[in-house]
Write a protein that holds these residues in place. Structure first.
Motif, PDB file in Angstrom:
ATOM      1  N   ILE A 555      -1.305   0.371   2.815  1.00 52.16           N
ATOM      2  CA  ILE A 555       0.063   0.852   3.010  1.00 52.16           C
ATOM      3  C   ILE A 555       1.032  -0.313   2.834  1.00 52.16           C
ATOM      4  N   GLN A 556       2.168  -0.038   2.217  1.00 55.29           N
ATOM      5  CA  GLN A 556       3.188  -1.064   2.000  1.00 55.29           C
ATOM      6  C   GLN A 556       4.521  -0.556   2.526  1.00 55.29           C
ATOM      7  N   GLY A 558       8.001   1.058   2.878  1.00 54.01           N
ATOM      8  CA  GLY A 558       8.559   2.212   2.181  1.00 54.01           C
ATOM      9  C   GLY A 558       7.620   3.404   2.139  1.00 54.01           C
ATOM     10  N   GLY A 559       6.380   3.237   2.660  1.00 54.12           N
ATOM     11  CA  GLY A 559       5.467   4.369   2.744  1.00 54.12           C
ATOM     12  C   GLY A 559       4.608   4.585   1.515  1.00 54.12           C
ATOM     13  N   THR A 560       4.642   3.654   0.542  1.00 53.08           N
ATOM     14  CA  THR A 560       3.741   3.786  -0.599  1.00 53.08           C
ATOM     15  C   THR A 560       2.499   2.928  -0.366  1.00 53.08           C
ATOM     16  N   TYR A 561       1.550   3.059  -1.291  1.00 50.81           N
ATOM     17  CA  TYR A 561       0.274   2.366  -1.139  1.00 50.81           C
ATOM     18  C   TYR A 561      -0.021   1.514  -2.364  1.00 50.81           C
TER      19      TYR A 561
ATOM     20  N   GLN B  64      10.717   4.395   9.042  1.00 49.74           N
ATOM     21  CA  GLN B  64       9.773   4.793   8.004  1.00 49.74           C
ATOM     22  C   GLN B  64       9.229   6.191   8.315  1.00 49.74           C
ATOM     23  N   TYR B  85       2.349   1.232  10.923  1.00 50.53           N
ATOM     24  CA  TYR B  85       2.920  -0.047  10.485  1.00 50.53           C
ATOM     25  C   TYR B  85       2.739  -1.164  11.497  1.00 50.53           C
TER      26      TYR B  85
END
Lengths: 830, 123
Positions: A555-556, A558-561, B64, B85
């Motif tokens: 996971i990065q 901004g919620g993308t991978y 988020q 997170y």
């Protein structure tokens, strides 16, 4: 109200204030402190850490606000120049005056500069204050060779500082050995050998006669006619008490320096006391902080208390880590030929020296020396201090106790409650155990803040920890590293429970052996254990996995991978590179080369992961497990196939090893590397397992680590053939997987392993526990069970469904947004 | 993104019971995200579908849309979710952050009827 003035704001002067304010507030005692240095008292003991990154702020004993909060008037950059004893008044160099009821001299000492011709030249420094350090740092910036005059404690500290400045340091000592007050000749030999292997040259028995150079230091010449070319000299040849103020005020001083005091630390003026390095007690000047701290306590008792405390001299035992080399010297380190007999163990190979002075009846230790390994210092020192009988034969003490069964006989249980554990703060075993008895929930941190134990030199921390555990144990409490509130077991115990009972899911485990619904700690831990035991793909237990393992991607923001396909050994064909490029282009992914010789594709939405992997797998790629606590990469150099220096084919071996352990779940990530020759281009010594080619085979290194606390890997076996090397890695990894605490890298695991590398070698190489074959079999079982979890995920429609953002809509997450950076997309900042 | 706060629902019966999806569409003992009007709602179940909770999908720590992918669990008797997170945990009953001083998240009532999961909203 009593008015007390402290002259000198060093470590001891500060400690006086701290101890006084603990019992007496501003309504009882008005306290003023004068310090001639610009900053408040700082930690001179750890001065050399200034060269390895600590700031002057880090070194402060307490910030200025502490003095304000405690109603202490702190006057820095102000030198007391006069004491008017008749009128009980002091005058400073600024001309201001202040009267006192009691005066405490804590003026400390200055560096002793021997009368050598040329000491006034540029490039000659002393090692005493932060200002000295700043000068050394700026003068030494572009130099190469530097020398330290003095091979005592401080001199060696200074040498470490020069080493940290990337200089080539020489230590010049007048005596025939290093640390002449603490070590004998053999101990010094071992220390010398160790320091030289770290790059510090040692010259003993050298009387410096002349400092050569025209205005600026260029070299040293010695009485024996030899010379040494250096560009800088740091003098650390002892201390000289700062007794000039005492002298000019007519107080009695020793002919070799120091203010004379009685057992109550009182000078010949009953209103004036002296403490720390300026005080001369029974012909002794103490250059350590611990006796200074005790003197401070004695003075407070004499001025404000019942006057029952007195200073009775101090044990000069020391333990320190000099540039990574442990040195301990305790009791009477040199023994006495008539009343004691030395027991000596000397191992030149490993650089270990142990000397213990034993009474003729073989029952007691009177002192000793430890070099290279001082782990037993605390307990041996306590045996001397408390006159504890040697359990069993004295010879058994010569080998280091392993902390296990043997250690127990030598253990802290045998110490009396009065045994002083922390000599900096004078905390006894009873102080610690009583605290634990009063509040069984108290932690090591609570003990530290309550007693101040461990806050000085920190040397007592392991003992305090042991006493805490021992006390809890004696109260019937078992001390365990339980994983969280839901399980009363350690990771290792859960491993056994799952394996023995054949448990296959978290729900099964928590119902049978735990409470509640679990949490973000025990769920991923269980997932990792299930994987380590059965090697099932992570996706089978998706809801107990951390998000990376749940969605098989990292996971990065901004919620993308991000997606990292495996590229074993870092070897890849042009065609496969093209596939990665096409996928990146099609899905508009940000691309970056990783530190592990592969390619990271970032910015994929959850729902894009299965189609991306479909294309990658069709081209022959597999999951890279970058998201998992698992084998990451086995890095390699090009090796003997291409490289003119290479002696073995490192790439083929790296690919073989990476393919062997891919997907292996473990307590933390595992990285490996294979270098084709001694030049070590693959940086194998920074990996959990590192293999370096030799003419005869491979050298296997283990437990290295990059990251926030880098640690070099250690040699486990040398010149082994390929098959043996793989066997050893099998055993090593399996043993680590079975015994390490959660989220513990191999380096930390080894640091905590009783017996350290020697023990690990015994288990893995010599099979001392008789488990080697079992470990190999278990590893083979896991390897046979490997499957690419992404392949399973894209082929199973049920699993594939899990990658939708909404359960009730095919829409995409509208919250994701990107911006442009250097021609690629990146997430907008959060 | 903060508009969810206005959806704080008290003990009063919600005006709207939104029929979100079939029980079977949700992962057991885990979470998933439901779209309702412009909102993202995280829905969780415990005890293999016997106990249900819903809250905003937005983690207020770094703003988020992520909570539905968090690990569920309990602290004492309090059901909770941990943000993937930075592991901030929130009570699924009160919405209060359990391990930091971060504002509470909104929670919503959930009911199960005839194989379907319904989430309650005030509008």
């Amino acid at each position: 109200m009593t008015r007390i003035i402290v002259v000198g704001n060093g470590m001891v002067g500060y400690k006086f204030c701290e101890k006084l304010r603990k019992d007496f507030d501003a309504s009882q005692v008005a306290l003023t402190v004068y310090g001639e240095e610009p900053r408040p008292a700082y930690d001179r003991v750890h001065l050399s850490s200034y060269f390895s990154g600590s700031t002057a702020e880090d070194l402060l004993m307490a910030p200025r606000t502490w003095y304000e909060d405690n109603d202490i008037e702190l006057r820095t950059s102000e030198l007391v120049t006069e004491i008017d004893r008749k009128n009980k008044k002091i005058t400073t160099h600024k001309g201001s005056e202040e009267s006192y009821d009691y005066l405490v001299l804590a003026t400390g000492s200055s560096a002793f500069v021997p009368p050598i011709k040329g000491v006034e030249k540029d490039g000659v420094f002393v090692y005493r204050t932060i200002e000295d350090l700043n000068q050394i740092l700026s003068y030494g910036k572009n130099l190469k060779e530097a020398a330290v005059l003095g091979g005592g404690l401080l001199g060696l500290e200074a040498a470490k500082a020069l080493l940290d400045m990337n200089l080539n340091p020489y230590v010049v000592e007048f005596a025939d050995r290093l640390m002449p007050r603490q070590l004998d000749d053999s101990g010094s030999d071992i220390l010398k050998m160790k320091l030289e292997s770290l790059g510090i040259q040692i010259l003993t028995g050298k009387a410096t006669q002349d400092i050569a150079g025209n205005g600026k230091l260029e070299g040293l010449s010695f009485a024996d006619g030899s010379q040494l070319d250096v560009e800088m000299l740091v003098i650390s040849a002892g201390i000289r008490p700062r007794d000039e103020l005492a002298k000019s005020s007519g107080l009695a001083t020793h002919e070799r320096g120091g203010v004379l005091v009685n057992d109550g630390m009182q000078t010949n003026d009953p209103s004036i006391f002296a403490i720390g390095e300026v005080a001369c007690h029974r012909d002794m000047i103490y250059g350590l902080v611990a006796p200074g701290y005790e003197m401070a306590e004695v003075v407070i008792n004499q001025i404000l208390g019942d006057k029952t405390q007195s200073f009775k001299g101090f044990d000069m035992s020391t333990k320190l880590k000099l540039i990574g080399v442990d040195v301990g010297s305790f009791g009477n380190p040199f023994g006495n030929n008539e009343t004691t007999k030395p027991l000596i163990y000397k191992n030149d190979q490993e650089g270990i020296y142990r000397r213990l002075n034993i009474t003729p009846d073989g029952k007691y230790i009177t002192g000793g020396i430890l070099v290279g390994d001082a782990d037993d210092y605390n307990i041996l020192h306590q045996m001397v201090q408390n006159k504890i009988k040697i359990p069993g034969s004295p010879g058994s003490l010569l080998v280091r106790s392993n902390g296990s069964d043997e250690g127990a006989s030598l253990g802290i249980e045998s110490l009396p409650d009065e045994a002083v554990i922390c000599s900096c703060e004078n905390i006894s075993k009873g102080d610690v155990s009583n605290l634990v008895k009063a509040d069984e929930s108290c932690s090591l941190d609570d003990i530290k803040s309550n007693t101040k134990a461990c806050t000085g030199c920190g040397g007592c921390t392991p003992m305090v920890n042991d006493i805490m555990k021992m006390t809890l144990k004696s109260m019937g409490k078992t001390v365990k590293n339980t994983v969280c509130e839901h399980f009363d077991f350690s990771r290792q115990e859960l491993y056994d429970l799952i394996k023995i009972n054949g448990i296959k899911s978290f729900q099964e485990l928590v119902h049978a052996h735990g409470t509640g619904h679990g949490c973000e700690i025990c769920k991923p831990l269980t997932a990792s254990l299930l994987a380590s035991i059965y090697n099932e793909p992570a996706i089978v237990h998706d809801t107990i996995q951390d998000t990376n393992d749940r969605f098989l991607a990292n996971i990065q923001r901004g919620g993308t991978y991000s997606v990292i396909p495996r590229i074993p050994g870092g070897e890849i064909t042009a065609d496969k590179l093209l596939v990665i490029a096409q996928v990146a282009k099609k899905y508009e992914l940000y691309t970056k080369i990783t530190g592990g010789q592969r390619i990271d594709l970032l910015g994929a939405r959850l729902d894009q992961l299965p189609p991306i992997w479909e294309e990658l797998i069709a081209a022959g790629f597999e999951s890279g497990h970058a998201y998992a606590k698992s084998l990451r990469t086995v890095k390699s150099c090009v090796g003997s196939v291409w490289c003119r220096y290479g002696v073995q084919d490192s790439v083929s071996f790296a690919i073989r090893v990476e393919d062997r352990y891919k997907g292996l779940r473990s307590p933390h990530k595992i990285k490996g590397a294979v270098s084709g020759c001694i030049r070590e281009c693959a940086e194998a010594q920074s990996k959990d397992f590192g293999i370096i080619a030799t003419e005869k085979g491979w050298n296997l290194y283990v437990c290295g680590n990059g990251g926030s606390r880098p640690q070099h890997a250690l040699l486990l076996a040398n010149d082994v053939d390929t098959e043996t090397c793989i066997k050893l890695i099998d055993r090593f990894l399996m043993y680590y997987i079975k015994t390490a605490a959660p989220l513990t890298r191999t380096a930390t695991w080894l640091n905590k392993l009783d017996g350290g590398l020697d023990y690990l070698k015994e288990v893995v190489v010599n099979d001392s526990l008789g488990i080697a074959e079992k470990l190999e079999l278990e590893m083979q079982g896991l390897i046979d069970n490997y499957e690419c979890e992404w392949k399973r995920a894209i082929e199973d429609p049920e699993l594939r469904k899990k990658f939708a953002h909404f359960v009730n809509s095919d829409e995409q997450d509208s919250g994701i947004s990107f911006m442009d950076m250097r021609g690629q997309k990146v997430p907008t900042a959060w | 993104m903060n508009s969810l706060k206005s959806h704080q629902v008290a003990e009063t019966e919600p005006k709207v019971w939104y029929k979100a999806a079939k029980i079977h569409d949700f992962p057991m003992d885990g979470g998933a995200c439901v779209k309702y009007k412009g909102l993202q709602i995280a829905v969780f179940n415990f005890n293999t579908g016997k106990e249900w909770y819903a809250c905003q999908n937005l983690c207020p720590h770094k703003m988020q849309m992520i909570l539905s992918r968090g690990l569920t669990g309990s602290q004492g008797d309090e059901p909770k979710v941990a943000c993937p997170y930075h592991k901030k945990t929130f009570s699924l009953k009160s919405g209060v952050c359990l391990n930091d001083e971060i504002e509470a998240i909104s929670t919503f009532p959930v009911k199960v009827d005839d194989d379907y999961v319904y989430i309650g909203f005030s509008q």
